[in-house]
Design a protein around this motif. Structure first.
Motif, mmCIF file in Angstrom:
data_model
loop_
_atom_site.group_PDB
_atom_site.id
_atom_site.type_symbol
_atom_site.label_atom_id
_atom_site.label_comp_id
_atom_site.label_asym_id
_atom_site.label_seq_id
_atom_site.Cartn_x
_atom_site.Cartn_y
_atom_site.Cartn_z
ATOM 1 N N VAL A 89 6.309 -14.079 -4.697
ATOM 2 C CA VAL A 89 6.050 -12.923 -3.541
ATOM 3 C C VAL A 89 7.531 -12.864 -3.868
ATOM 4 O O VAL A 89 8.372 -13.670 -3.511
ATOM 5 C CB VAL A 89 6.281 -13.439 -2.083
ATOM 6 C CG1 VAL A 89 6.625 -11.963 -0.835
ATOM 7 C CG2 VAL A 89 4.547 -13.041 -1.735
ATOM 8 N N ALA A 90 8.174 -11.958 -3.918
ATOM 9 C CA ALA A 90 9.995 -11.203 -4.457
ATOM 10 C C ALA A 90 10.559 -10.406 -2.956
ATOM 11 O O ALA A 90 9.777 -10.330 -2.292
ATOM 12 C CB ALA A 90 9.856 -10.430 -5.645
ATOM 13 N N ASP A 91 11.778 -11.169 -2.853
ATOM 14 C CA ASP A 91 12.618 -10.618 -2.020
ATOM 15 C C ASP A 91 12.934 -8.930 -1.585
ATOM 16 O O ASP A 91 12.308 -8.378 -3.121
ATOM 17 C CB ASP A 91 13.789 -10.759 -2.583
ATOM 18 C CG ASP A 91 14.356 -12.334 -2.504
ATOM 19 O OD1 ASP A 91 13.326 -13.189 -2.164
ATOM 20 O OD2 ASP A 91 15.675 -12.140 -2.455
ATOM 21 N N GLY A 92 11.845 -8.480 -1.241
ATOM 22 C CA GLY A 92 12.262 -7.336 -1.000
ATOM 23 C C GLY A 92 10.635 -6.493 -0.681
ATOM 24 O O GLY A 92 10.762 -5.667 -0.227
ATOM 25 N N ASP A 93 10.030 -7.290 -0.768
ATOM 26 C CA ASP A 93 8.339 -6.963 -1.055
ATOM 27 C C ASP A 93 7.808 -6.274 -0.050
ATOM 28 O O ASP A 93 8.259 -7.280 1.484
ATOM 29 C CB ASP A 93 7.496 -8.201 -1.850
ATOM 30 C CG ASP A 93 7.869 -7.608 -3.739
ATOM 31 O OD1 ASP A 93 8.011 -7.212 -3.590
ATOM 32 O OD2 ASP A 93 6.734 -8.684 -4.161
ATOM 33 N N THR A 94 6.681 -5.515 0.401
ATOM 34 C CA THR A 94 5.907 -5.928 1.122
ATOM 35 C C THR A 94 4.468 -5.765 0.651
ATOM 36 O O THR A 94 3.844 -5.310 -0.280
ATOM 37 C CB THR A 94 5.272 -3.767 1.699
ATOM 38 O OG1 THR A 94 7.259 -3.513 2.719
ATOM 39 C CG2 THR A 94 4.868 -3.939 2.867
ATOM 40 N N VAL A 95 3.584 -6.744 1.058
ATOM 41 C CA VAL A 95 2.851 -7.510 0.757
ATOM 42 C C VAL A 95 1.542 -7.312 1.918
ATOM 43 O O VAL A 95 2.127 -7.467 3.257
ATOM 44 C CB VAL A 95 3.092 -9.163 0.488
ATOM 45 C CG1 VAL A 95 3.989 -8.717 -0.533
ATOM 46 C CG2 VAL A 95 3.061 -9.821 1.798
ATOM 47 N N PHE A 96 0.224 -7.296 1.560
ATOM 48 C CA PHE A 96 -0.566 -7.364 2.415
ATOM 49 C C PHE A 96 -1.803 -8.172 2.215
ATOM 50 O O PHE A 96 -1.787 -8.959 1.165
ATOM 51 C CB PHE A 96 -1.633 -6.227 1.869
ATOM 52 C CG PHE A 96 -2.610 -6.058 2.624
ATOM 53 C CD1 PHE A 96 -3.098 -5.280 4.863
ATOM 54 C CD2 PHE A 96 -4.012 -6.653 2.820
ATOM 55 C CE1 PHE A 96 -3.506 -5.619 5.408
ATOM 56 C CE2 PHE A 96 -5.122 -6.339 3.597
ATOM 57 C CZ PHE A 96 -5.690 -5.716 4.959
ATOM 58 N N LEU A 97 -2.229 -8.955 3.315
ATOM 59 C CA LEU A 97 -2.729 -10.975 3.585
ATOM 60 C C LEU A 97 -4.330 -10.366 4.129
ATOM 61 O O LEU A 97 -3.814 -9.676 5.562
ATOM 62 C CB LEU A 97 -2.627 -11.891 4.097
ATOM 63 C CG LEU A 97 -1.006 -12.047 3.760
ATOM 64 C CD1 LEU A 97 -0.312 -13.524 4.526
ATOM 65 C CD2 LEU A 97 -1.072 -11.973 2.060
ATOM 66 N N ASP A 98 -4.913 -9.850 3.310
ATOM 67 C CA ASP A 98 -6.521 -10.086 3.473
ATOM 68 C C ASP A 98 -7.057 -10.612 4.555
ATOM 69 O O ASP A 98 -6.813 -12.064 4.913
ATOM 70 C CB ASP A 98 -7.628 -10.161 2.131
ATOM 71 C CG ASP A 98 -8.769 -9.570 2.181
ATOM 72 O OD1 ASP A 98 -9.156 -8.687 3.188
ATOM 73 O OD2 ASP A 98 -9.605 -9.903 1.352
ATOM 74 N N GLY A 99 -8.269 -10.929 5.645
ATOM 75 C CA GLY A 99 -8.642 -11.707 6.413
ATOM 76 C C GLY A 99 -9.131 -13.117 5.687
ATOM 77 O O GLY A 99 -9.688 -12.865 3.592
ATOM 78 N N GLY A 100 -9.710 -14.318 6.108
ATOM 79 C CA GLY A 100 -9.964 -15.398 4.749
ATOM 80 C C GLY A 100 -8.985 -16.654 4.838
ATOM 81 O O GLY A 100 -7.969 -16.768 5.478
ATOM 82 N N THR A 101 -9.513 -17.742 4.552
ATOM 83 C CA THR A 101 -9.097 -19.089 4.620
ATOM 84 C C THR A 101 -8.406 -19.335 4.078
ATOM 85 O O THR A 101 -7.265 -20.297 3.715
ATOM 86 C CB THR A 101 -9.741 -20.070 4.991
ATOM 87 O OG1 THR A 101 -10.821 -20.235 4.131
ATOM 88 C CG2 THR A 101 -10.315 -19.828 6.264
ATOM 89 N N THR A 102 -8.700 -18.224 2.693
ATOM 90 C CA THR A 102 -7.564 -18.572 1.744
ATOM 91 C C THR A 102 -6.552 -18.279 1.560
ATOM 92 O O THR A 102 -4.507 -18.322 0.880
ATOM 93 C CB THR A 102 -7.861 -18.648 0.206
ATOM 94 O OG1 THR A 102 -9.694 -19.462 -0.243
ATOM 95 C CG2 THR A 102 -7.175 -18.778 -1.116
ATOM 96 N N THR A 103 -6.022 -16.508 2.220
ATOM 97 C CA THR A 103 -5.297 -16.062 2.416
ATOM 98 C C THR A 103 -4.597 -16.394 3.306
ATOM 99 O O THR A 103 -3.448 -16.201 3.817
ATOM 100 C CB THR A 103 -5.586 -14.484 2.249
ATOM 101 O OG1 THR A 103 -6.712 -14.709 3.890
ATOM 102 C CG2 THR A 103 -5.841 -14.204 1.044
ATOM 103 N N ALA A 104 -4.921 -17.788 4.525
ATOM 104 C CA ALA A 104 -4.295 -17.618 5.290
ATOM 105 C C ALA A 104 -3.812 -18.211 5.458
ATOM 106 O O ALA A 104 -2.449 -18.995 5.779
ATOM 107 C CB ALA A 104 -5.463 -18.065 6.688
ATOM 108 N N ALA A 105 -4.014 -19.390 3.678
ATOM 109 C CA ALA A 105 -3.094 -20.765 2.909
ATOM 110 C C ALA A 105 -2.026 -20.146 2.440
ATOM 111 O O ALA A 105 -1.195 -20.611 2.327
ATOM 112 C CB ALA A 105 -3.856 -21.044 2.197
ATOM 113 N N LEU A 106 -1.856 -18.881 1.956
ATOM 114 C CA LEU A 106 -0.423 -18.029 1.129
ATOM 115 C C LEU A 106 0.227 -17.555 2.591
ATOM 116 O O LEU A 106 1.231 -17.991 2.539
ATOM 117 C CB LEU A 106 -1.012 -16.676 0.499
ATOM 118 C CG LEU A 106 0.174 -15.654 0.810
ATOM 119 C CD1 LEU A 106 1.058 -16.726 -0.444
ATOM 120 C CD2 LEU A 106 -0.052 -14.864 0.499
#
Length: 262
Positions: A89-106
């Motif tokens: 994840v770089a400065d200025g990024d717009t990111v989507f985090l999906d459902g789930g416990t692994t993406t919750a760790a992110l």
């Protein structure tokens, strides 16, 4: 060897884990054309599934793990995957985090890193718990709340995704199979992932090693663009080989003790 007996032997080989065309050719001393023809015949009978470069056994539909079970399973591995994903994840990024416990760790990794220069869009209520108290700009898309995963989905979530694009999407899954995509318990979950993939410039799939080549659920989201697999599976893990030969896939293996945020 008669055709019926040969195909029975090939079925047993696939069920025992010999799933690649090249390996089957060597084992049976047959041409690639013959092996592919036999695999197609077995697939037509519903005995196996055809995959990129080979075949897979047909798994029975497995009960979905509860949220509490997923929260407490492979936690160190998920944390390592989340930290590795956060480095993308770089400065200025717009990111989507999906459902789930692994993406919750992110989400936890991003919050602990004190990131303020990104924008997170998510349907993951577990990620919201981590990020809402941080300085990370956060957007939660609406929809029906799925209690067993603490995520939103359905028509409203799908509509919201048509109105946005993201630099990077980070997706979890109940399973990921080369050439087939991401496996989920419900069609709504699978289709929402497909919507996210369409709206993302770059796609990352975050799964623990037990999810590789796992097809225990019945609904699929294909990945029809280049993507990156981030997993705790080591480079020598047998389940990784089919991904290594899949065009357009980059693989990143992380150690479970890789917990440094820098």
């Amino acid at each position: 060897m008669k055709v019926a007996r040969r195909r029975e032997a090939m079925l047993q080989a696939v069920l025992s884990g010999m799933t690649e065309v090249a390996a089957l050719c060597d084992h049976f001393g047959m041409s690639e054309a013959t092996v592919r023809r036999d695999l197609r015949a077995l697939a037509d009978e519903g005995l196996i599934l055809r995959t990129y470069g080979g075949a897979a056994s047909v798994s029975a539909h497995a009960p979905e793990e509860s949220l509490e079970e997923r929260r407490h399973s492979f936690q160190a591995e998920k944390d390592a995957i989340g930290i590795a994903a956060a480095r993308h994840v770089a400065d200025g990024d717009t990111v989507f985090l999906d459902g789930g416990t692994t993406t919750a760790a992110l989400a936890r990794a991003l919050a602990l890193a004190g990131r303020r220069d990104i924008h997170v869009i998510t349907n993951n209520l577990l990620a919201v718990q981590s990020l809402a108290g941080s300085h990370v700009p956060l957007t939660l898309i609406g929809g029906e709340v799925r209690e067993s995963s603490m995520s939103t989905l359905g028509a409203l979530a799908q509509l919201a995704l048509t109105r946005i694009t993201v630099d990077k999407a980070f997706l979890g899954a109940d399973g990921v199979v080369p050439g087939r995509g991401l496996c989920e318990a419900t069609p709504e979950q699978a289709y929402l992932k497909e919507c996210v993939i369409r709206q993302a410039a770059s796609v990352f799939v975050l799964v623990t090693a037990d999810k590789l080549n796992r097809d225990s659920q019945q609904h699929w989201a294909p990945i029809e663009k280049p993507w990156t697999l981030i997993t705790d599976a080591t480079p020598s893990h047998p389940s990784l080989h089919a991904f290594e030969t899949l065009a357009g896939v980059a693989i990143e293996s992380v150690a479970a003790d890789d917990v440094a945020l820098n």
